[in-house]
Write a protein that holds these residues in place. Structure first.
Motif, PDB file in Angstrom:
ATOM      1  N   TYR A  78       0.845  -1.185   0.000  1.00 41.30           N
ATOM      2  CA  TYR A  78       0.000   0.000   0.000  1.00 41.30           C
ATOM      3  C   TYR A  78       0.889   1.246   0.000  1.00 41.30           C
ATOM      4  O   TYR A  78       2.026   1.217   0.467  1.00 41.30           O
ATOM      5  N   LYS A 101      -0.923   0.075  -4.193  1.00 40.20           N
ATOM      6  CA  LYS A 101      -2.359   0.288  -3.999  1.00 40.20           C
ATOM      7  C   LYS A 101      -2.584   1.411  -2.991  1.00 40.20           C
ATOM      8  O   LYS A 101      -1.779   1.602  -2.079  1.00 40.20           O
ATOM      9  N   PRO A 153      -6.458   1.392   2.053  1.00 35.15           N
ATOM     10  CA  PRO A 153      -7.917   1.292   2.170  1.00 35.15           C
ATOM     11  C   PRO A 153      -8.462   2.069   3.373  1.00 35.15           C
ATOM     12  O   PRO A 153      -7.740   2.384   4.315  1.00 35.15           O
ATOM     13  N   ASN A 155     -12.488  -2.765   2.875  1.00 35.42           N
ATOM     14  CA  ASN A 155     -12.717  -3.359   1.559  1.00 35.42           C
ATOM     15  C   ASN A 155     -11.378  -3.775   0.960  1.00 35.42           C
ATOM     16  O   ASN A 155     -10.808  -3.103   0.096  1.00 35.42           O
ATOM     17  N   SER A 156     -10.845  -4.883   1.433  1.00 36.46           N
ATOM     18  CA  SER A 156      -9.526  -5.359   1.002  1.00 36.46           C
ATOM     19  C   SER A 156      -9.428  -6.833   1.304  1.00 36.46           C
ATOM     20  O   SER A 156     -10.031  -7.339   2.255  1.00 36.46           O
ATOM     21  N   GLU A 157      -8.598  -7.511   0.509  1.00 40.94           N
ATOM     22  CA  GLU A 157      -8.447  -8.952   0.690  1.00 40.94           C
ATOM     23  C   GLU A 157      -7.437  -9.297   1.779  1.00 40.94           C
ATOM     24  O   GLU A 157      -7.263 -10.451   2.141  1.00 40.94           O
ATOM     25  N   SER A 158      -6.755  -8.308   2.304  1.00 36.90           N
ATOM     26  CA  SER A 158      -5.727  -8.580   3.318  1.00 36.90           C
ATOM     27  C   SER A 158      -6.359  -8.985   4.643  1.00 36.90           C
ATOM     28  O   SER A 158      -7.544  -8.788   4.878  1.00 36.90           O
ATOM     29  N   THR A 184      -5.067   1.034   8.144  1.00 38.14           N
ATOM     30  CA  THR A 184      -5.967   1.769   7.258  1.00 38.14           C
ATOM     31  C   THR A 184      -6.083   3.199   7.778  1.00 38.14           C
ATOM     32  O   THR A 184      -5.626   3.526   8.870  1.00 38.14           O
TER      33      THR A 184
END
Length: 518
Positions: free
Chosen positions: A271, A351, A354, A378-381, A435
């Protein structure tokens, strides 16, 4: 000790056709004769006649005569090694036929032809010199047909040195395919040596036009191959005489395949603002320096910027969108111009960080209700979540009223003291990245929900009084039990506290003779 000198004279015939008187003195002492060649330093008057070619020759000499016949001794080689052949040559600058005697440290040397010492004309040869032969040598010549000797020669000294040993050094000691390899043969001696190499016991012929070349004492393999592996030795040969050193130590060439560099990226999908590391690894014991390139272009690194290098790791301290691209690396040996093959490619995709979203349920709770605050990213991590109230971190113990399950903070029985402004944010499990802070939600705690009491419905009304509370219903009308004379409650006329609709959240309370029932 008594003794006397006795003059002795003889005639020497000169090529010019005349006889010249020569005189030497013989000293008589202790019954033996010691001869000494002398110069005539007296005035001598001689009258004699001899026949030469049947003609009488009359010679009258009245002058001083100086007789000189000097022996010169030469040693070859001047500084011999053990086992070499040494020659001592005694020369007399005279046309006469001379025989020669040699002396070592002032003592006459008897020579037998069968031993290590032999004489040929004016040369004494030591066939294989030993340390015991070292010493000071002189010679003189004497006439075989009359008792005449030269002066004693100059002195020469034999110093016998141990045969030197050749030492072979290999560089690099463990070469990679294609590297330049040198084998240096050294002899600790001031002599001039030529060098010979052998591989696995076989002489190596060298042509300057091939991969192998020789410069002085160094054999160079310009680009080593697997076929060059083996055991090597060398020895030195003297330029001016047939003498060799002992054979050198053995060195072994083992040719290794050139290693491959491997590049690893962490984190693999960073990120914005995260620290990113690119680690270049070479599976080899050698010391490597590392170079990185981005999109095929070399990356210059200054330690003061966002990019820094520590050993085999390139670090981007705070990654930006401009850092995205394809990266590769390779290793360079510290001590010689050899590089690995280029590494695999890794791609940095940067990226945006988020945002966390916080949701409160129920939005306006009564005292004692269960309240949930759900933090979503809203993230796959994989994220861990932290909540704060009025800007202060909320510590949570699972045994109290507050508990956490994944991304949800639960207040099991809300109190007025729980009211306030709440926010949350997510923290990655595997690295120190968070975040942005979420939106703010506010808990306002209302008093207890009524459970007992009389309705304000008209006295004697047959219509039960209905109250609403949050409870999910699947139908518009809910008919309560009509036991004890209760009247049904028509839900269609009720307005829920937070909106209507078929699936409005409702709990029906009805006043009966026994009080309020749900």
């Amino acid at each position: 000790m008594a003794g006397s000198w006795v003059p002795v004279m003889y005639w020497r015939f000169m090529m010019a056709g005349s006889w010249v008187p020569v005189m030497y003195w013989r000293f008589m002492m202790a019954g033996s004769w010691i001869e000494k060649l002398c110069s005539l330093e007296k005035k001598v008057t001689l009258t004699d006649s001899v026949e030469s070619n049947s003609s009488p020759i009359s010679s009258s000499i009245s002058n001083y005569v100086t007789v000189t016949a000097n022996a010169t001794l030469k040693l070859d080689p001047t500084s011999p090694y053990t086992g070499e052949t040494v020659t001592l040559t005694c020369s007399v600058n005279s046309e006469s036929n001379w025989r020669y005697n040699w002396y070592k440290d002032g003592t006459y040397i008897p020579v037998t032809q069968s031993g290590r010492l032999s004489i040929t004309e004016n040369t004494l040869t030591i066939s294989s010199v030993k340390v015991s032969d070292k010493g000071s040598y002189q010679c003189h010549g004497y006439q075989h047909d009359r008792p005449t000797s030269t002066s004693t020669s100059n002195q020469v000294t034999i110093t016998v040195k141990a045969l030197p040993t050749a030492t072979l050094k290999l560089y690099p000691t463990s070469p990679y395919t294609g590297e330049k390899v040198t084998l240096t043969c050294s002899v600790n001696s001031e002599s001039n040596w030529r060098y010979t190499w052998n591989k696995d016991g076989i002489y190596i012929p060298v042509t300057q036009s091939g991969r192998l070349s020789i410069t002085e004492n160094t054999l160079t393999i310009s680009s080593v191959k697997v076929s060059d592996k083996g055991s090597y030795r060398c020895h030195g040969n003297l330029d001016d005489r047939p003498t060799s050193t002992s054979t050198s130590n053995q060195v072994t060439i083992t040719v290794k395949a050139l290693p491959t560099a491997t590049l690893k990226l962490y984190p693999t999908s960073p990120y914005t603002g995260e620290k990113v590391t690119l680690t270049c690894s070479v599976n080899s014991e050698s010391n490597w320096r590392y170079t990185w390139n981005k999109d095929g272009i070399y990356i210059p690194v200054t330690q003061s910027g966002r990019l820094s290098i520590t050993e085999n790791t390139l670090t981007i301290s705070s990654v930006k969108v401009s850092d995205k691209g394809s990266y590769r690396c390779h290793g360079n040996l510290d001590d010689r111009p050899t590089s690995t093959s280029t590494s695999n490619q890794v791609t940095i995709t940067v990226k945006a960080l988020p945002t966390a979203t916080l949701k409160l349920y129920p939005t306006s709770p009564y005292t004692g209700e269960k309240v949930t605050l759900t933090c979503s990213v809203n993230s796959e991590s994989n994220w861990r979540y932290t909540w704060n109230k009025d800007g202060i971190y909320i510590p949570v113990t699972q045994s109290g009223r507050l508990s956490i399950t994944e991304n949800t903070l639960t207040i099991s029985s809300v109190k007025v003291s729980d009211k306030g402004s709440y926010r949350c944010h997510g923290n990655l499990d595997d690295r120190p990245t968070s975040t942005s802070t979420s939106n703010q939600v506010t808990i306002t705690v209302k008093g207890k929900m009524p459970r007992q009491g009389k309705s304000t419905a008209p006295t004697g009304s047959d219509t039960p009084v209905c109250h609403t509370e949050r409870q999910r219903l699947t139908t518009k009308t809910h008919i309560l039990s009509q036991s004890r004379g209760e009247k049904p409650c028509n839900l269609s006329s009720l307005t829920p506290a937070w909106g209507g609709g078929e699936n409005a959240h409702k709990t029906i309370f009805m006043e009966t003779n026994d009080g309020w029932i749900a």
